[in-house]
Write an enzyme that holds these catalytic residues in place. Structure first.
Site, PDB file in Angstrom:
ATOM      1  N   HIS A  84      -0.306  14.383  17.672  1.00 28.48           N
ATOM      2  CA  HIS A  84       0.185  15.684  17.186  1.00 28.48           C
ATOM      3  C   HIS A  84      -0.970  16.603  16.831  1.00 28.48           C
ATOM      4  CE1 HIS A  84      -0.261  14.849  12.745  1.00 28.48           C
ATOM      5  NE2 HIS A  84      -0.055  13.605  13.123  1.00 28.48           N
ATOM      6  N   ASP A  86      -0.452  19.507  15.214  1.00 29.73           N
ATOM      7  CA  ASP A  86      -0.179  20.255  13.979  1.00 29.73           C
ATOM      8  C   ASP A  86      -0.791  19.517  12.792  1.00 29.73           C
ATOM      9  OD1 ASP A  86       1.792  18.152  14.188  1.00 29.73           O
ATOM     10  OD2 ASP A  86       2.983  19.167  12.651  1.00 29.73           O
ATOM     11  N   ASP A 117      -6.086  13.316  10.885  1.00 32.54           N
ATOM     12  CA  ASP A 117      -4.618  13.349  11.064  1.00 32.54           C
ATOM     13  C   ASP A 117      -4.214  14.671  11.675  1.00 32.54           C
ATOM     14  OD1 ASP A 117      -1.904  12.915  10.895  1.00 32.54           O
ATOM     15  OD2 ASP A 117      -1.816  12.965   8.713  1.00 32.54           O
ATOM     16  N   GLU A 150       4.964  17.140  14.130  1.00 31.74           N
ATOM     17  CA  GLU A 150       5.029  15.815  13.493  1.00 31.74           C
ATOM     18  C   GLU A 150       5.029  15.938  11.978  1.00 31.74           C
ATOM     19  OE1 GLU A 150       4.025  11.881  11.908  1.00 31.74           O
ATOM     20  OE2 GLU A 150       3.002  13.761  11.546  1.00 31.74           O
ATOM     21  N   GLU A 151       4.212  16.841  11.457  1.00 33.66           N
ATOM     22  CA  GLU A 151       4.074  16.934  10.002  1.00 33.66           C
ATOM     23  C   GLU A 151       5.288  17.590   9.334  1.00 33.66           C
ATOM     24  OE1 GLU A 151       2.044  15.181   8.649  1.00 33.66           O
ATOM     25  OE2 GLU A 151       0.053  15.224   9.549  1.00 33.66           O
ATOM     26  N   ASP A 177      -2.908   7.339  15.340  1.00 36.34           N
ATOM     27  CA  ASP A 177      -2.529   8.209  14.211  1.00 36.34           C
ATOM     28  C   ASP A 177      -2.318   7.362  12.962  1.00 36.34           C
ATOM     29  OD1 ASP A 177      -1.884  10.621  12.968  1.00 36.34           O
ATOM     30  OD2 ASP A 177       0.227  10.513  13.520  1.00 36.34           O
ATOM     31  N   THR A 312       8.160  29.869 -24.885  1.00 31.67           N
ATOM     32  CA  THR A 312       9.186  28.979 -25.428  1.00 31.67           C
ATOM     33  C   THR A 312      10.508  29.256 -24.736  1.00 31.67           C
ATOM     34  OG1 THR A 312       9.376  30.606 -27.197  1.00 31.67           O
ATOM     35  CG2 THR A 312       8.159  28.595 -27.696  1.00 31.67           C
ATOM     36  N   ARG A 325      10.195   5.443   0.919  1.00 23.26           N
ATOM     37  CA  ARG A 325       9.636   4.803   2.113  1.00 23.26           C
ATOM     38  C   ARG A 325      10.501   3.579   2.403  1.00 23.26           C
ATOM     39  NH1 ARG A 325       5.806   7.926   4.911  1.00 23.26           N
ATOM     40  NH2 ARG A 325       5.087   9.354   3.311  1.00 23.26           N
ATOM     41  N   SER A 396       4.527   6.887   7.905  1.00 23.78           N
ATOM     42  CA  SER A 396       5.641   6.924   8.849  1.00 23.78           C
ATOM     43  C   SER A 396       5.305   7.771  10.073  1.00 23.78           C
ATOM     44  CB  SER A 396       6.874   7.534   8.176  1.00 23.78           C
ATOM     45  OG  SER A 396       7.114   6.919   6.936  1.00 23.78           O
ATOM     46  N   HIS A 424      -3.724  14.435   4.275  1.00 25.48           N
ATOM     47  CA  HIS A 424      -2.821  15.285   3.490  1.00 25.48           C
ATOM     48  C   HIS A 424      -3.442  15.748   2.168  1.00 25.48           C
ATOM     49  CE1 HIS A 424       1.097  13.702   5.595  1.00 25.48           C
ATOM     50  NE2 HIS A 424       0.067  13.770   6.415  1.00 25.48           N
TER      51      HIS A 424
HETATM   52  N1  BES Z   1      -0.399   9.976  10.643  1.00 23.04           N
HETATM   53  C1  BES Z   1       0.564  10.046   9.593  1.00 23.04           C
HETATM   54  C2  BES Z   1       1.242   8.728   9.315  1.00 23.04           C
HETATM   55  C3  BES Z   1       0.345   7.610   8.886  1.00 23.04           C
HETATM   56  C4  BES Z   1      -0.762   7.818   8.093  1.00 23.04           C
HETATM   57  C5  BES Z   1       0.652   6.340   9.283  1.00 23.04           C
HETATM   58  C6  BES Z   1      -1.568   6.763   7.724  1.00 23.04           C
HETATM   59  C7  BES Z   1      -0.134   5.289   8.909  1.00 23.04           C
HETATM   60  C8  BES Z   1      -1.261   5.499   8.130  1.00 23.04           C
HETATM   61  C9  BES Z   1       1.602  11.112   9.945  1.00 23.04           C
HETATM   62  O1  BES Z   1       1.005  12.299  10.389  1.00 23.04           O
HETATM   63  C10 BES Z   1       2.373  11.474   8.695  1.00 23.04           C
HETATM   64  O2  BES Z   1       1.788  12.005   7.799  1.00 23.04           O
HETATM   65  N2  BES Z   1       3.675  11.181   8.666  1.00 23.04           N
HETATM   66  C11 BES Z   1       4.505  11.577   7.584  1.00 23.04           C
HETATM   67  C12 BES Z   1       5.949  11.527   7.962  1.00 23.04           C
HETATM   68  C13 BES Z   1       6.502  12.758   8.595  1.00 23.04           C
HETATM   69  C14 BES Z   1       7.976  12.599   8.843  1.00 23.04           C
HETATM   70  C15 BES Z   1       6.208  14.015   7.812  1.00 23.04           C
HETATM   71  C16 BES Z   1       4.334  10.644   6.410  1.00 23.04           C
HETATM   72  O3  BES Z   1       4.070   9.451   6.596  1.00 23.04           O
HETATM   73  O4  BES Z   1       4.517  11.122   5.297  1.00 23.04           O
HETATM   74 MN    MN Z   2      -0.442  11.912  11.802  1.00 21.63          MN
HETATM   75 MN    MN Z   3       0.272  13.386   8.568  1.00 19.56          MN
END
Ligand code: BES
Ligand code: MN
Ligand code: MN
Length: 452
Positions: A84, A86, A117, A150-151, A177, A312, A325, A396, A424
């Site tokens: 991805h 993005d 990422d 993807e994100e 990824d 307040t 998760r 994920s 992130h």
């Molecule tokens: N690359 C990540 C997922 C990831 C990171 C898997 C580290 C294993 C190790 C992917 O870009 C991601 O951030 N996925 C999201 C889920 C998506 C539905 C927004 C996540 O895992 O929060």
């Molecule tokens: Mn990713």
């Molecule tokens: Mn990600």
């Protein structure tokens, strides 16, 4: 020969990647819509220059998908590379040591949003493909499918995959990824967690109130929300939603033992995060808690006065974003329902509660005895001089389960990032070593996949 080529061309590889990293392709932010498209076009051009055919941006209801392929011999197997282009929003901006979209090298690492990422990771595949083409080493077929949502949950990818089954026809999906254990211990991810993402809103009085005049007599939605959230875990760190664990696949003793064999230094882990102690579900190790156990976490919480100084006030509303998760065989739709029912049931009469679902994703387990997994193992063995360990990652990638369901394809998760790469987070980075050895390992994968 391959290593030399990578060394000779390393500066160009990096400057090409940097150009991609400079494009702020934040999929969640509509103000960046044009940047997202610019990144897609950049990826398409890189694929063309590396020698791919039929390169095109395929439109979806959201951001475009970049497709490209090289069919050497239609009777030979095909590898479909997914990635991805993005990225996550870069905030909070003030915590970055250098600007997120000006890639900077420090300590042998590339600092930029998307460095690991996933721009830095899928770009390795384009460079590996360039090498395979230049050296006439490609004997199987390769397809690329690099998406831009993807994100934000890959909302339009399911429809795309179903509508383009013939175009995407392949024998295996290859994705970089995920993370590996370390540069001293290669690993291949054999499982990912699923996700169920919720938003809750608690409403009390019909307007914000003076907390002196009404406080103590009228329910405060922020207090109520905090109490409701606190009740979602018991004293053993288990999630209290009835039915939450019903379908959770428990690992066999042997599988648990194998999982915990992976090198892991708890002291280093705590030190790197600046925490005194870890926490989590009682009876499980940290590797189990992040790899094979389901969890529930608040991702954001707000309500009332958050500006400078003090005000307040008894807020009329309070909200939170809560994600869970999931592990095999929990289903995101079922868990969403269980959460909703439970959260509404624990609300006191003094407030109104609204629960809405955001995106979700199925957990995935990938086979470790397939031809492609063996090719990946052999590639690591050849390039790293060490057998990779299968691991479970806590993050994920919802499309993995979807590829299996819609195309019947298994995935090999050959990631080269590290958990500490600040995905992130501010100051996301990716080791130049990881990038370069990744390219070499991917080249080796194609070699072993074609000639097992
Ligand atoms: N690359 C990540 C997922 C990831 C990171 C898997 C580290 C294993 C190790 C992917 O870009 C991601 O951030 N996925 C999201 C889920 C998506 C539905 C927004 C996540 O895992 O929060
Ligand atoms: Mn990713
Ligand atoms: Mn990600």
């Amino acid at each position: 020969m391959i290593r030399e080529y990578i060394q000779t061309h390393q500066d160009r590889f990096l400057s090409e990647l940097f150009e991609l990293l400079r494009i702020p392709s934040v999929s969640a932010d509509s103000r960046h819509k044009n940047d997202v498209r610019k990144a897609a076009e950049y990826v398409a051009n890189s694929l063309r220059e590396a020698g791919a055919d039929h390169v095109q941006l395929m439109e979806t209801k959201g951001h475009p998908i970049v497709f490209g392929e090289k069919i050497m011999d239609a009777s030979k197997p095909t590898v479909l590379v997914y990635g991805h282009y993005d990225v996550q929003p870069p905030d909070p901006l003030d915590l970055w040591h250098t600007p997120p979209f000006e890639p900077t090298v420090r300590d042998g690492k590339i600092y930029a949003r998307g460095a690991c990422d996933d721009k830095g990771q899928f770009y390795m595949h384009i460079k590996a493909f360039e090498i395979l083409m230049k050296h006439k080493l490609l004997s199987c077929n390769v397809k690329f499918m690099i998406e831009g949502e993807e994100e934000v949950g890959s909302d339009n990818l399911g429809t795309f995959v179903v509508a383009n089954k013939e175009k995407l026809k392949a024998d295996v999906i290859l994705i970089s990824d995920t993370s590996l254990i370390s540069l001293n211990q290669p690993s291949i991810t054999a499982g990912l967690r699923g996700l169920s993402y919720m938003e809750v809103e608690v409403t009390g009085p019909n307007r914000d109130l003076h907390s002196g005049v009404y406080g103590g007599a009228v329910a405060n939605p922020a207090n109520v929300l905090a109490k409701m959230i606190a009740s979602l875990h018991d004293e053993n760190g288990r999630v209290t939603i009835p039915g939450f664990y019903d379908k959770v696949a428990e690992l066999s003793g042997a599988d648990r033992e194998a999982l915990n064999k992976a090198p892991f230094d708890l002291t280093e882990y705590k030190k790197e995060l600046g925490i005194e102690e870890v926490q989590g579900e009682k009876g499980y190790t940290t590797l189990e808690r992040t790899g094979v156990r389901p969890t529930l976490d608040v991702n954001g919480i707000w309500g009332g006065y958050t500006g400078e100084g003090a005000k307040t006030v008894l807020p009329s509303k309070a909200s939170a974003k809560i994600s869970m998760r999931l592990v095999p065989h929990q289903r995101p739709d079922e868990i969403t329902q269980l959460f909703t029912k439970h959260f509404l049931s624990i609300a006191p009469k003094s407030v109104k509660v609204k629960v809405t679902a955001h995106h979700g994703g199925e957990p995935a387990v990938t086979p470790t005895d397939s031809k492609a997994f063996k090719a990946a193992s052999a590639a690591f063995k050849e390039v790293w001089g060490k057998e990779p360990i299968p691991t479970r990652d806590g993050g994920s990638i919802p499309i993995v389960a979807l590829f299996k369901k819609e195309l019947g394809l298994d995935t090999v998760l050959m990631g080269f990032g590290l958990d500490t790469d600040a995905l992130h987070s501010p100051n996301e980075h990716y080791g130049i070593k990881n990038f370069l050895i990744g390219i070499e390992t991917i080249v080796a994968f194609h070699k072993h996949f074609a000639n097992p």
